[in-house]
Design an enzyme around this catalytic site. Structure first.
Site, short mmCIF file in Angstrom:
data_model
loop_
_atom_site.label_atom_id
_atom_site.label_comp_id
_atom_site.label_asym_id
_atom_site.label_seq_id
_atom_site.Cartn_x
_atom_site.Cartn_y
_atom_site.Cartn_z
N HIS A 1 46.45 -73.08 26.43
CA HIS A 1 47.98 -72.92 26.22
C HIS A 1 48.92 -72.92 24.86
CE1 HIS A 1 52.03 -73.49 27.08
NE2 HIS A 1 51.97 -73.04 28.45
N ASP B 1 47.97 -71.62 35.49
CA ASP B 1 47.25 -70.52 36.69
C ASP B 1 46.30 -70.34 37.44
OD1 ASP B 1 49.23 -69.19 36.27
OD2 ASP B 1 48.82 -68.23 34.76
N1 CMC Z 1 38.80 -68.49 26.69
C1 CMC Z 1 37.96 -69.07 25.25
N2 CMC Z 1 38.56 -68.58 24.27
C2 CMC Z 1 39.72 -69.47 23.64
C3 CMC Z 1 40.87 -69.39 25.49
C4 CMC Z 1 40.41 -69.29 26.60
N3 CMC Z 1 40.65 -69.13 27.85
N4 CMC Z 1 41.91 -69.38 25.09
C5 CMC Z 1 42.39 -69.77 23.49
N5 CMC Z 1 40.44 -70.07 23.08
C6 CMC Z 1 40.35 -70.04 21.63
C7 CMC Z 1 40.66 -69.11 21.07
O1 CMC Z 1 39.53 -67.66 20.80
C8 CMC Z 1 41.11 -69.45 19.53
O2 CMC Z 1 39.43 -69.90 18.78
P1 CMC Z 1 39.85 -69.73 17.06
O3 CMC Z 1 40.36 -70.56 16.91
O4 CMC Z 1 38.49 -69.85 17.01
O5 CMC Z 1 40.30 -68.48 17.09
C9 CMC Z 1 41.38 -70.99 19.95
O6 CMC Z 1 40.84 -70.96 21.19
C10 CMC Z 1 43.12 -70.92 19.85
O7 CMC Z 1 43.41 -69.72 20.52
P2 CMC Z 1 44.99 -68.68 20.67
O8 CMC Z 1 44.91 -67.76 20.98
O9 CMC Z 1 45.29 -69.36 18.95
O10 CMC Z 1 46.01 -69.66 21.35
P3 CMC Z 1 47.60 -68.87 21.71
O11 CMC Z 1 48.16 -70.15 21.61
O12 CMC Z 1 48.14 -68.15 20.41
O13 CMC Z 1 47.30 -68.48 23.17
C11 CMC Z 1 47.02 -68.79 25.37
C12 CMC Z 1 47.50 -69.55 24.63
C13 CMC Z 1 47.41 -69.15 26.53
C14 CMC Z 1 47.62 -66.69 25.01
C15 CMC Z 1 45.50 -68.46 25.35
O14 CMC Z 1 45.13 -70.33 25.42
C16 CMC Z 1 44.75 -67.56 26.57
O15 CMC Z 1 44.85 -66.43 26.67
N6 CMC Z 1 44.34 -68.03 27.49
C17 CMC Z 1 43.63 -67.28 28.65
C18 CMC Z 1 44.79 -66.61 29.61
C19 CMC Z 1 46.19 -67.47 30.05
O16 CMC Z 1 45.67 -68.62 30.92
N7 CMC Z 1 47.30 -67.86 30.42
C20 CMC Z 1 48.13 -68.03 31.14
C21 CMC Z 1 49.31 -69.15 30.04
S1 CMC Z 1 49.68 -70.55 30.93
C22 CMC Z 1 50.81 -69.48 32.13
C23 CMC Z 1 52.19 -69.60 31.49
O17 CMC Z 1 52.82 -70.45 31.17
O18 CMC Z 1 51.88 -68.06 31.22
#
Ligand code: CMC
Length: 429
Positions: free
Chosen positions: A308, A365
């Site tokens: 998140h 989710d």
């Molecule tokens: N599985 C594997 N690796 C992950 C995941 C995941 N679900 N989420 C983040 N990472 C890794 C990512 O690859 C990155 O690694 P590194 O630092 O080595 O490059 C690190 O963790 C930080 O991730 P980010 O993508 O830079 O973080 P963000 O804040 O931009 O993204 C997120 C947040 C929710 C989009 C992301 O965690 C994600 O894609 N999760 C899966 C989709 C999901 O469950 N979304 C629902 C969010 S809750 C409902 C809502 O409020 O929308």
């Protein structure tokens, strides 16, 4: 605003940066005059650390796993209130008295009918259409039935009817997109029922027999809708505020919010989670294989329902939903094999250094889809359920933005394209 201990040293000059501190002691630096004073813009791709507004609706402390609406902890609201009570709270800032809630319920109940012509739009979509696309366009098209909503500077005091109309009709439209996908006749709203029971009868009722919603299901759905009702400046709420900031009508703004929510990184994750759990099951249930895939930077696979932007310890909504999930499945006597896979996946990931280091925890989710499934909601309707829950939050965000008379949203950029060059006639290129 306090006198500032923050300053920017740039080009041999010192620029004081005004500080402000939120109710829960969150400090912020106000950079709104930075460009005028220094010529600098700030760069924060994905708005990872940019406050776009001062809001009094929802508070999140991502490190402590705290979420509250108008000051009330989410745990207390989920345990004790109804979705209508929470909707009132989000819209008007206070919990309703008994008579305020009655008036609010009455106003919403008596607006659940949609124009008969809406059925014609619904009929025209292919049966295989994704319900989020139908929801998005139908919400936008409501503006054509209520031309007053197009008056940009309509007094805000006149807007209540529109807010109630949106909340009322969204349930009908959402249920009808499902009926449409089945090819079943649409069920009309029943004014004798509360909001959630009415939605359930429009989803699962048939014209040939009476439908009485199971109280366990009504309770579970109320909880889920409450947990989704607002989440401060997330992607869809920011979209609603952004679209509304141009003084576009609220139907257009909410339709845009539905579009933003649809993506699998936001609300669409609930559908993606179940699809992922099914994929793991079909593959033989080897959870560790999929955890390894999620860690592999050459593999686009991510653990859906994990991680998140704001929560870096736990998502309080996920805790409540996990508990509710066990209760609902037990009460309904449902044995869903993907629940075991979900629990194994959670345990494995939470012990893995990759997930520990990056503070990746199950989010709202992760377990919600298992409850939706148990109560009979099909997978491609999950994000519609999220939208139904999030609607009062979107309205509250739109309302706050307009009441504060916020300026049009218009970020800056750092241009990295080609420097100035002269046009060449096509024969000389
Ligand atoms: N599985 C594997 N690796 C992950 C995941 C995941 N679900 N989420 C983040 N990472 C890794 C990512 O690859 C990155 O690694 P590194 O630092 O080595 O490059 C690190 O963790 C930080 O991730 P980010 O993508 O830079 O973080 P963000 O804040 O931009 O993204 C997120 C947040 C929710 C989009 C992301 O965690 C994600 O894609 N999760 C899966 C989709 C999901 O469950 N979304 C629902 C969010 S809750 C409902 C809502 O409020 O929308």
């Amino acid at each position: 605003m306090s006198s500032s201990p923050a300053e920017l040293h740039y080009n041999g000059q010192v620029y004081p940066l005004p500080l402000l501190v939120g109710t829960e002691n969150e400090p912020a630096v106000d950079i709104s005059k930075l460009r005028d004073d220094t010529g600098l813009v700030t760069l924060d791709i994905g708005y990872k650390n940019t406050g776009a507004t001062k809001s009094a609706i929802t508070f999140i402390d991502g490190d402590a796993g705290i979420l509250s609406y108008r000051g009330y902890p989410i745990e207390q609201l989920a345990a004790n209130s109804s979705f209508m009570e929470v909707s009132y709270l989000l819209l008007y800032g206070e919990l309703p008295t008994m008579s305020q809630l009655e008036t609010f319920n009455h106003s919403i109940t008596h607006r659940t009918l949609v124009h008969e012509n809406i059925k014609k739009f619904l009929d025209a979509y292919p049966a295989s259409t994704h319900p989020m696309g139908v929801l998005m366009s139908t919400i936008a098209s409501l503006s054509s039935f209520y031309p007053n909503s197009l008056i940009a500077n309509r007094p805000m005091a006149d807007m209540d009817r529109t807010y109630h109309r949106l909340i009322a009709k969204m349930a009908t439209i959402a249920a009808w997109t499902y009926k449409k996908s089945l090819g079943h006749p649409y069920m009309y709203p029943n004014n004798k029922l509360d909001y959630v029971s009415n939605f359930l009868q429009m989803m699962f009722g048939h014209r040939t027999e009476d439908y009485i919603a199971d109280p366990v299901v009504v309770d579970a759905l109320n909880k889920l809708l409450i947990l989704h009702a607002d989440h401060e400046q997330n992607c869809s709420a920011s979209t609603v505020r952004m679209v509304g900031s141009s003084h576009a009508n609220i139907y257009a703004a909410v339709a845009a919010g539905v579009g933003a929510l649809w993506g699998p990184l936001h609300g669409g994750a609930n559908q993606a989670v179940i699809e992922m759990l099914e994929q793991i099951r079909a593959d033989g249930g080897q959870v560790s294989k999929f955890v390894a895939k999620a860690k592999d930077k050459n593999d686009p696979f991510r653990l859906m329902g994990f991680g998140h932007r704001v929560y870096k310890n736990f998502d309080p909504r996920a805790r409540i939903i996990k508990e509710a999930c066990d209760q609902v499945l037990n009460k309904l006597g449902v044995n869903d094999p993907v629940l075991d896979i979900a629990k194994q996946l959670e345990t494995t990931a939470l012990q893995d250094d990759y997930f520990i280091e990056r503070k990746l925890y199950p989010n709202v989710d992760f377990y919600s889809g298992i409850i939706y499934r148990a109560i009979g909601i099909p997978t491609d309707m999950f994000t519609v359920m999220f939208a139904l829950g999030r609607l009062p939050g979107w309205i509250a965000q739109w309302k706050e933005m307009r009441e504060l008379n916020e300026p049009i949203g218009r970020p800056r950029q750092v241009y990295v394209g080609h420097p100035r060059r002269d046009y060449l006639p096509i024969t000389k290129r």
